[in-house]
Write an enzyme that holds these catalytic residues in place. Structure first.
Site, PDB file in Angstrom:
ATOM      1  N   SER A   1      14.763 -42.491 -10.191  1.00 27.28           N
ATOM      2  CA  SER A   1      13.554 -41.710  -9.947  1.00 27.28           C
ATOM      3  C   SER A   1      13.365 -41.653  -8.440  1.00 27.28           C
ATOM      4  O   SER A   1      13.252 -42.690  -7.779  1.00 27.28           O
ATOM      5  CB  SER A   1      12.335 -42.345 -10.610  1.00 27.28           C
ATOM      6  OG  SER A   1      11.186 -41.561 -10.374  1.00 27.28           O
TER       7      SER A   1
ATOM      8  N   ARG B   1      -2.798  -1.776  -6.341  1.00 26.65           N
ATOM      9  CA  ARG B   1      -2.020  -2.999  -6.129  1.00 26.65           C
ATOM     10  C   ARG B   1      -2.340  -3.962  -7.253  1.00 26.65           C
ATOM     11  O   ARG B   1      -3.365  -3.825  -7.942  1.00 26.65           O
ATOM     12  CB  ARG B   1      -2.365  -3.630  -4.778  1.00 26.65           C
ATOM     13  CG  ARG B   1      -3.819  -4.052  -4.632  1.00 26.65           C
ATOM     14  CD  ARG B   1      -4.122  -4.515  -3.222  1.00 26.65           C
ATOM     15  NE  ARG B   1      -5.541  -4.781  -3.028  1.00 26.65           N
ATOM     16  CZ  ARG B   1      -6.115  -5.006  -1.853  1.00 26.65           C
ATOM     17  NH1 ARG B   1      -5.379  -4.983  -0.759  1.00 26.65           N
ATOM     18  NH2 ARG B   1      -7.410  -5.249  -1.760  1.00 26.65           N
TER      19      ARG B   1
ATOM     20  N   CYS C   1       9.172 -38.932  -8.833  1.00 28.43           N
ATOM     21  CA  CYS C   1       7.817 -39.444  -9.069  1.00 28.43           C
ATOM     22  C   CYS C   1       6.928 -39.322  -7.839  1.00 28.43           C
ATOM     23  O   CYS C   1       5.811 -39.821  -7.841  1.00 28.43           O
ATOM     24  CB  CYS C   1       7.858 -40.895  -9.542  1.00 28.43           C
ATOM     25  SG  CYS C   1       8.641 -42.037  -8.365  1.00 28.43           S
TER      26      CYS C   1
ATOM     27  N   TYR D   1      13.499 -34.469 -15.163  1.00 28.41           N
ATOM     28  CA  TYR D   1      12.052 -34.392 -15.327  1.00 28.41           C
ATOM     29  C   TYR D   1      11.370 -34.545 -13.973  1.00 28.41           C
ATOM     30  O   TYR D   1      11.960 -35.015 -12.994  1.00 28.41           O
ATOM     31  CB  TYR D   1      11.547 -35.470 -16.294  1.00 28.41           C
ATOM     32  CG  TYR D   1      11.639 -36.892 -15.784  1.00 28.41           C
ATOM     33  CD1 TYR D   1      10.609 -37.463 -15.032  1.00 28.41           C
ATOM     34  CD2 TYR D   1      12.761 -37.681 -16.054  1.00 28.41           C
ATOM     35  CE1 TYR D   1      10.694 -38.761 -14.563  1.00 28.41           C
ATOM     36  CE2 TYR D   1      12.863 -38.977 -15.589  1.00 28.41           C
ATOM     37  CZ  TYR D   1      11.832 -39.513 -14.840  1.00 28.41           C
ATOM     38  OH  TYR D   1      11.914 -40.803 -14.367  1.00 28.41           O
TER      39      TYR D   1
ATOM     40  N   HIS E   1     -15.032  -8.565   0.851  1.00 26.73           N
ATOM     41  CA  HIS E   1     -14.044  -9.494   1.406  1.00 26.73           C
ATOM     42  C   HIS E   1     -14.215 -10.898   0.832  1.00 26.73           C
ATOM     43  O   HIS E   1     -13.243 -11.526   0.390  1.00 26.73           O
ATOM     44  CB  HIS E   1     -14.174  -9.521   2.934  1.00 26.73           C
ATOM     45  CG  HIS E   1     -13.325 -10.560   3.595  1.00 26.73           C
ATOM     46  ND1 HIS E   1     -13.802 -11.811   3.931  1.00 26.73           N
ATOM     47  CD2 HIS E   1     -12.034 -10.541   3.960  1.00 26.73           C
ATOM     48  CE1 HIS E   1     -12.835 -12.508   4.486  1.00 26.73           C
ATOM     49  NE2 HIS E   1     -11.750 -11.761   4.520  1.00 26.73           N
TER      50      HIS E   1
ATOM     51  N   GLU F   1      14.333 -44.349  -2.572  1.00 24.09           N
ATOM     52  CA  GLU F   1      13.330 -44.022  -1.555  1.00 24.09           C
ATOM     53  C   GLU F   1      13.872 -44.086  -0.132  1.00 24.09           C
ATOM     54  O   GLU F   1      13.137 -43.789   0.819  1.00 24.09           O
ATOM     55  CB  GLU F   1      12.149 -44.990  -1.665  1.00 24.09           C
ATOM     56  CG  GLU F   1      11.446 -44.941  -3.013  1.00 24.09           C
ATOM     57  CD  GLU F   1      10.484 -46.093  -3.196  1.00 24.09           C
ATOM     58  OE1 GLU F   1       9.300 -45.926  -2.847  1.00 24.09           O
ATOM     59  OE2 GLU F   1      10.916 -47.162  -3.666  1.00 24.09           O
TER      60      GLU F   1
ATOM     61  N   LYS G   1       0.833  -1.202   0.000  1.00 23.76           N
ATOM     62  CA  LYS G   1       0.000   0.000   0.000  1.00 23.76           C
ATOM     63  C   LYS G   1       0.866   1.251   0.000  1.00 23.76           C
ATOM     64  O   LYS G   1       0.674   2.171  -0.789  1.00 23.76           O
ATOM     65  CB  LYS G   1      -0.927  -0.019   1.214  1.00 23.76           C
ATOM     66  CG  LYS G   1      -1.927   1.131   1.214  1.00 23.76           C
ATOM     67  CD  LYS G   1      -2.843   1.041   2.425  1.00 23.76           C
ATOM     68  CE  LYS G   1      -3.955   0.015   2.251  1.00 23.76           C
ATOM     69  NZ  LYS G   1      -3.726  -1.275   2.845  1.00 23.76           N
TER      70      LYS G   1
ATOM     71  N   GLY H   1      11.527 -41.383  -5.212  1.00 23.36           N
ATOM     72  CA  GLY H   1      10.196 -41.510  -4.636  1.00 23.36           C
ATOM     73  C   GLY H   1      10.147 -40.646  -3.381  1.00 23.36           C
ATOM     74  O   GLY H   1      10.421 -41.118  -2.272  1.00 23.36           O
ATOM     75  N   THR H   2       9.827 -39.379  -3.566  1.00 16.20           N
ATOM     76  CA  THR H   2       9.993 -38.417  -2.474  1.00 16.20           C
ATOM     77  C   THR H   2       9.018 -38.638  -1.325  1.00 16.20           C
ATOM     78  O   THR H   2       9.264 -38.179  -0.207  1.00 16.20           O
ATOM     79  CB  THR H   2       9.858 -36.976  -2.995  1.00 16.20           C
ATOM     80  OG1 THR H   2       8.666 -36.855  -3.773  1.00 16.20           O
ATOM     81  CG2 THR H   2      11.061 -36.605  -3.844  1.00 16.20           C
ATOM     82  N   ASN H   3       7.918 -39.342  -1.564  1.00 20.42           N
ATOM     83  CA  ASN H   3       7.004 -39.623  -0.452  1.00 20.42           C
ATOM     84  C   ASN H   3       7.706 -40.486   0.598  1.00 20.42           C
ATOM     85  O   ASN H   3       7.789 -40.133   1.780  1.00 20.42           O
ATOM     86  CB  ASN H   3       5.744 -40.329  -0.950  1.00 20.42           C
ATOM     87  CG  ASN H   3       4.990 -39.525  -1.976  1.00 20.42           C
ATOM     88  OD1 ASN H   3       5.141 -38.316  -2.068  1.00 20.42           O
ATOM     89  ND2 ASN H   3       4.184 -40.195  -2.779  1.00 20.42           N
ATOM     90  N   ASP H   4       8.232 -41.644   0.163  1.00 18.33           N
ATOM     91  CA  ASP H   4       8.921 -42.527   1.102  1.00 18.33           C
ATOM     92  C   ASP H   4      10.273 -41.959   1.529  1.00 18.33           C
ATOM     93  O   ASP H   4      10.702 -42.160   2.668  1.00 18.33           O
ATOM     94  CB  ASP H   4       9.106 -43.911   0.485  1.00 18.33           C
ATOM     95  CG  ASP H   4       7.872 -44.788   0.655  1.00 18.33           C
ATOM     96  OD1 ASP H   4       6.932 -44.345   1.337  1.00 18.33           O
ATOM     97  OD2 ASP H   4       7.849 -45.901   0.107  1.00 18.33           O
TER      98      ASP H   4
ATOM     99  N   MET I   1      -5.524  -7.711   7.869  1.00 12.11           N
ATOM    100  CA  MET I   1      -5.021  -6.876   8.964  1.00 12.11           C
ATOM    101  C   MET I   1      -5.936  -5.668   9.120  1.00 12.11           C
ATOM    102  O   MET I   1      -6.919  -5.523   8.415  1.00 12.11           O
ATOM    103  CB  MET I   1      -3.577  -6.481   8.685  1.00 12.11           C
ATOM    104  CG  MET I   1      -2.633  -7.672   8.751  1.00 12.11           C
ATOM    105  SD  MET I   1      -0.960  -7.256   8.267  1.00 12.11           S
ATOM    106  CE  MET I   1      -1.178  -6.849   6.539  1.00 12.11           C
TER     107      MET I   1
ATOM    108  N   ARG J   1       7.028 -49.032 -12.405  1.00  6.78           N
ATOM    109  CA  ARG J   1       7.592 -49.494 -11.129  1.00  6.78           C
ATOM    110  C   ARG J   1       6.990 -50.854 -10.808  1.00  6.78           C
ATOM    111  O   ARG J   1       5.771 -51.004 -10.735  1.00  6.78           O
ATOM    112  CB  ARG J   1       7.266 -48.500 -10.016  1.00  6.78           C
ATOM    113  CG  ARG J   1       7.921 -48.858  -8.678  1.00  6.78           C
ATOM    114  CD  ARG J   1       7.495 -47.896  -7.592  1.00  6.78           C
ATOM    115  NE  ARG J   1       6.092 -48.077  -7.222  1.00  6.78           N
ATOM    116  CZ  ARG J   1       5.415 -47.253  -6.423  1.00  6.78           C
ATOM    117  NH1 ARG J   1       6.008 -46.168  -5.943  1.00  6.78           N
ATOM    118  NH2 ARG J   1       4.160 -47.492  -6.124  1.00  6.78           N
TER     119      ARG J   1
ATOM    120  N   GLY K   1      -7.758  -7.585   3.572  1.00  3.82           N
ATOM    121  CA  GLY K   1      -8.692  -7.720   4.674  1.00  3.82           C
ATOM    122  C   GLY K   1      -8.174  -8.468   5.883  1.00  3.82           C
ATOM    123  O   GLY K   1      -8.886  -8.604   6.878  1.00  3.82           O
TER     124      GLY K   1
ATOM    125  N   ARG L   1      -3.580   2.814   8.203  1.00  3.74           N
ATOM    126  CA  ARG L   1      -3.884   1.627   7.397  1.00  3.74           C
ATOM    127  C   ARG L   1      -2.688   0.690   7.330  1.00  3.74           C
ATOM    128  O   ARG L   1      -1.538   1.118   7.237  1.00  3.74           O
ATOM    129  CB  ARG L   1      -4.294   2.048   5.978  1.00  3.74           C
ATOM    130  CG  ARG L   1      -5.419   3.072   5.948  1.00  3.74           C
ATOM    131  CD  ARG L   1      -5.667   3.594   4.550  1.00  3.74           C
ATOM    132  NE  ARG L   1      -6.353   2.637   3.714  1.00  3.74           N
ATOM    133  CZ  ARG L   1      -6.371   2.692   2.382  1.00  3.74           C
ATOM    134  NH1 ARG L   1      -5.706   3.647   1.753  1.00  3.74           N
ATOM    135  NH2 ARG L   1      -7.032   1.805   1.688  1.00  3.74           N
TER     136      ARG L   1
END
Length: 874
Positions: A763, A337, A831, A851, A452, A744, A21, A765-768, A104, A614, A102, A93
């Site tokens: 590859s 803004r 993956c 990738y 709002h 993994e 602002k 396996g980011t979850n495990d 703050m 897999r 909205g 303000r």
């Protein structure tokens, strides 16, 4: 400096220091646009205050500097703050560097007290205006600064209007307003045990502190968490001479956008509320008029606004959200803004601004939030629609179907327990943010396109209808009337945020239509990005969907999902429960043609593109009935059935593991039961051979899961080579198939150099990998304690949604470095679910991945995010 005045060149304002602002006002002031004068207390001062937790006491040096700037403003205006004869009034303000509409607090008309209100009435010759301004100030200050409920004052106001026979507060005369003011002050005294502050400098100091503290209110914290805004930015505070939209019939206030924020269509769009102040518009307390009405009422002001829109949009190169006030036919700008917009509008605006030569293609690609882009892929209502029971203003498009709920807290609780809700409110307030975030959509009785509810839901991509005048809510009774219909909590409503229509019951939904601008923008993104984008897909239908959305292959086929079909489970049970190798071989022989057909369909759908498969990953007990179910069956079984259940229970218990995530799963299965992986490799080779015979181009890549040691990878590769040789001898078909590892576990990253000697691709396996790195069980963590880590700031984000850079990311960096040192041609992808998360994609770009792979609906998101990551990387 703790306090920054407007200085410098057009466009040079420091948003981080002045907040959005303050920076916008400084820019417009330097450009000679009609901005009321003022000054900005910086975000640095806010951070210093919050760090010191001064409990209402400003640093003496900061307060002295604030007063000095106030005196300079008084000298410029020729009036003193709160002067009993002709007072200077100011607004106080908030304004963070990143827009938080909205969330703050703001205080208007500051400087009024009993004597100043009478002086203002005499100086302006308009007692009603002066007393209305004082009434507003008392109400806002008591709520924002003194912490009193806003509704208490609204009830006093409504009671007086009812006693006087007035339609609303806008019709109250001076005598009635004096009674309201007296009642307000009495209420403050009764509730707080002290009088409302009459000293203008005390009012200013208290207001600055309240705005600083509003950075830490619940709704601001929730909003920052939802929008991933850092907690340590703080808010600036702008102190500015008041201009009065409630001065008389030739005055008013409004909000406008330089283009339609819902559709992206060109042309000024907005609303205007005569004889009002800005909070009346954004709070949704009164339904405003379309901005076009100002063209007839005040054509000069309307023409000035059109010129302002053109100038600001050209300067910033983006759509602007402008707040303005008209005081007795004079235009004043209170804020500009970057406008919040729907995903559809974002795409069209970026495309059109580029076509108009205002930005280039790279800037256009950077203008669309990848997370928001997913909104375009959400369902919409389809088929024959029932008659609408009501209509309102279509504030945010999309289809929402859910159970009626009137309370934001209850909405949040219901969603946690698995319900889908639509939130109905007379009007929303910033404190409702958690309920809005939980709901499928929002319907309000009051408000306009810039209230709002409209602004917040557009930013979230949630359907929203506002200003539905047929809606009357009786929250205490748990019901609402929509026109002639009564709707109770828990009944189902359907909301069409694109048309503003409200329907009783559940309406069918379908897939949306994507416009030409969408495809064009993603084409520009594809030309910029360096990482490939694949999809996680387990069926031919998923594969076709992913390809239609631009996937460049499949990065994960989860073969275990193929085993879950009801007609296959009996065969899978025979395979798992087999007592001898011969029994298992017979079951696998029955599964082989099923798997071959699965792979053939996927190869057909992704012809010419890589398909990473897999092999079986979960522990085998997951395919068996749960022990609780078997125990229930045993309780009622008799005779041969009882014997069968007892045997099944015995075998299930034998296979069930204490910690299955770290147990007998993935490639560990192939070490003990190699026949399973042999069957799957055989099915892949035969499906590829069928595609080749048909003239197709199958490109499978076989991935062995849960690899942590080079010896495991070597054994898996040998297994595949043995099967491939047998199939070549049988049919003469030789498949060129890359063999890779799913990384993994942390050891796989640390041993990546040795693993890469046997693997042609990795590859992650980011979850495990996240589970094993943190030592978190995802299900338990998200259900029991992860929310506390997030709420207390112990974690900045959920590591199962956004990659943990310090831990998991560092392991990936080690794995990449060591793997490519051993095999420079090593292809590396991801993956896990983070493969579709824009923040994670930015990290994967830095880590040098080739990738990402994600669910089909997130493919467009990943394409855009990968392009933006490439732009940031330079």
């Amino acid at each position: 400096a703790a306090v920054e005045a407007a200085a410098g060149a057009w466009g040079d304002a420091d948003r981080a220091l002045l907040g959005g602002k303050g920076a916008g006002l400084a820019d417009m002031s330097r450009a000679g646009l009609p901005v009321p004068p003022g000054f900005t207390i910086s975000t640095e001062a806010c951070r210093a205050y919050l760090h010191g937790q001064r409990d209402g006491r400003l640093d003496p040096a900061l307060w002295q500097e604030t007063v000095e700037h106030l005196h300079a403003l008084e000298a410029r205006e020729g009036r003193r703050l709160g002067d009993p004869r002709d007072p200077l009034l100011v607004s106080v303000r908030s304004g963070a560097a990143i827009s938080m509409p909205g969330m703050m607090d703001t205080v208007l008309n500051l400087g009024l007290h009993d004597a100043a209100a009478e002086g203002l009435a005499e100086a302006t010759g308009d007692a009603r205006f002066a007393l209305d301004s004082y009434r507003r100030f008392l109400q806002m200050f008591a709520n924002v600064v003194l912490g009193m409920p806003h509704g208490d004052f609204e009830r006093i106001l409504e009671d007086e209007a009812r006693r006087a026979g007035r339609a609303g507060d806008g019709e109250l005369g001076p005598d009635e307003l004096r009674r309201v003011i007296a009642a307000y002050k009495a209420h403050v005294r009764a509730r707080l045990g002290r009088d409302f502050p009459q000293n203008p400098l005390d009012q200013l100091r208290m207001a600055v502190v309240a705005v600083f503290q509003s950075w830490q209110n619940d709704r601001a914290i929730v909003y920052r968490r939802l929008n991933r805004i850092p907690d340590d930015l703080g808010t600036a505070v702008t102190v500015q001479r008041m201009v009065f939209g409630n001065r008389g019939p030739a005055s008013g206030t409004g909000v406008l956008f330089t283009r339609d924020p819902a559709t992206g269509a060109p042309g000024m769009v907005g609303e205007y509320l005569p004889r009002a102040q800005g909070e009346d518009v954004v709070a949704g307390l009164r339904t405003p008029q379309p901005i076009a009405t100002l063209r007839q009422a005040q054509p000069t002001v309307y023409a000035d606004l059109e010129q302002v829109c053109a100038r600001l949009e050209a300067h910033y190169g983006d759509v602007q959200d402008i707040e303005f006030t008209v005081e007795e036919r004079r235009l004043f700008l209170l804020q500009t803004r970057t406008a919040k917009r729907t995903a559809r509008a974002a795409v069209r605006i970026a495309h059109d601004l580029c076509a108009e030569g205002k930005i280039d293609r790279a800037a256009a690609v950077g203008r669309v939030d990848p997370v928001q882009l997913a909104q375009l892929l959400h369902p919409t209502f389809t088929g024959d629609l029932p008659p609408a029971v009501a209509t309102g203003l279509a504030a945010s498009p999309g289809a929402a179907v859910g159970e009626v709920c009137f309370d934001p807290d209850q909405a949040e609780a219901l969603v946690r327990s698995g319900h889908r809700v639509v939130l109905l409110r007379t009007e929303t307030a910033p404190d409702d943010i958690h309920g809005i975030a939980a709901a499928q959509g929002v319907l309000t009785a009051r408000g306009g396109m810039t209230c709002h509810a409209a602004i917040v839901t557009r930013g979230m991509g949630k359907p929203c209808i506002v200003g539905c005048e047929a809606l009357r809510i009786d929250e205490a009774a748990g019901l609402a009337r929509i026109g002639e219909h009564e709707v109770r909590a828990g009944e189902v409503l359907s909301l069409d945020g694109a048309t503003g229509a409200v329907y009783l019951g559940s309406v069918a939904v379908g897939e949306p239509e994507l416009g030409a601008e969408f495809e064009t923008l993603l084409g520009w993104a594809d030309a910029i990005r360096r990482m490939g984008v694949r999809a996680n897909a387990d069926t031919p239908q998923d594969a076709r969907h992913a390809r239609a959305l631009g996937a460049e292959g499949i990065g994960l086929v989860r073969t275990e999902h193929m085993f879950m079909a009801p007609e296959r489970l009996p065969v899978v049970h025979r395979m798992v429960l087999a007592e001898t190798d011969a029994e298992r071989a017979a079951a696998l022989a029955d599964l082989l043609p099923m798997q071959e057909e699965d792979f053939h369909g996927i190869f057909q759908a992704m012809d010419g593109l890589p398909v990473t498969i897999r092999l079986l990953d979960p522990p085998l007990h997951e395919f068996l009935p749960k022990i609780e179910v078997l125990l229930a069956r045993r309780a009622t079984a008799t005779g041969p059935e009882l014997a069968e259940v007892e045997e099944l229970l015995r075998k299930t218990r034998a296979l069930t593991e204490v910690n299955p995530m770290l147990g007998h799963r993935g490639s560990r299965l192939a070490v003990t039961w190699p026949a399973i992986y042999e069957m799957q490799c055989r099915a892949i080779i035969r499906a590829a051979a069928r595609r080749a015979a048909e003239g197709g181009d199958a490109r499978p890549e076989i991935m062995f899961p849960l690899i942590g040691m080079a010896s495991e990878m070597a054994a898996m590769k040998a297994l595949y080579q043995r099967v491939a040789a047998e199939e070549a001898a049988r049919s003469g078909f030789v498949l060129q198939c890359p063999i890779g590892a799913t990384i993994e576990v942390p050891r796989g990253c640390l041993a990546a150099g040795a693993v890469a000697e046997h693997a042609e691709f990795f590859s992650y396996g980011t979850n495990d990998l996240t589970q094993t790195t943190f030592g978190f069980s995802r299900d338990d963590a998200e259900a029991k304690f992860l929310h506390a880590y997030l709420q207390q700031g112990l974690l900045g984000s959920n590591p199962f949604e956004t990659l943990d850079r310090e831990g998991v990311g560092e392991l990936i960096a080690i794995g990449n470095r060591r793997g490519r040192a051993a095999r420079p041609t090593l292809k590396i992808g991801v993956c896990g679910e983070q493969g579709g998360d824009p923040a994670s994609i930015a990290m994967f770009q830095e880590l040098g991945l080739d990738y990402v792979s994600c669910s089909p609906p997130r493919v467009p998101v990943a394409r855009l995010a990968a392009a933006q990551a490439a732009l940031r990387a330079g």
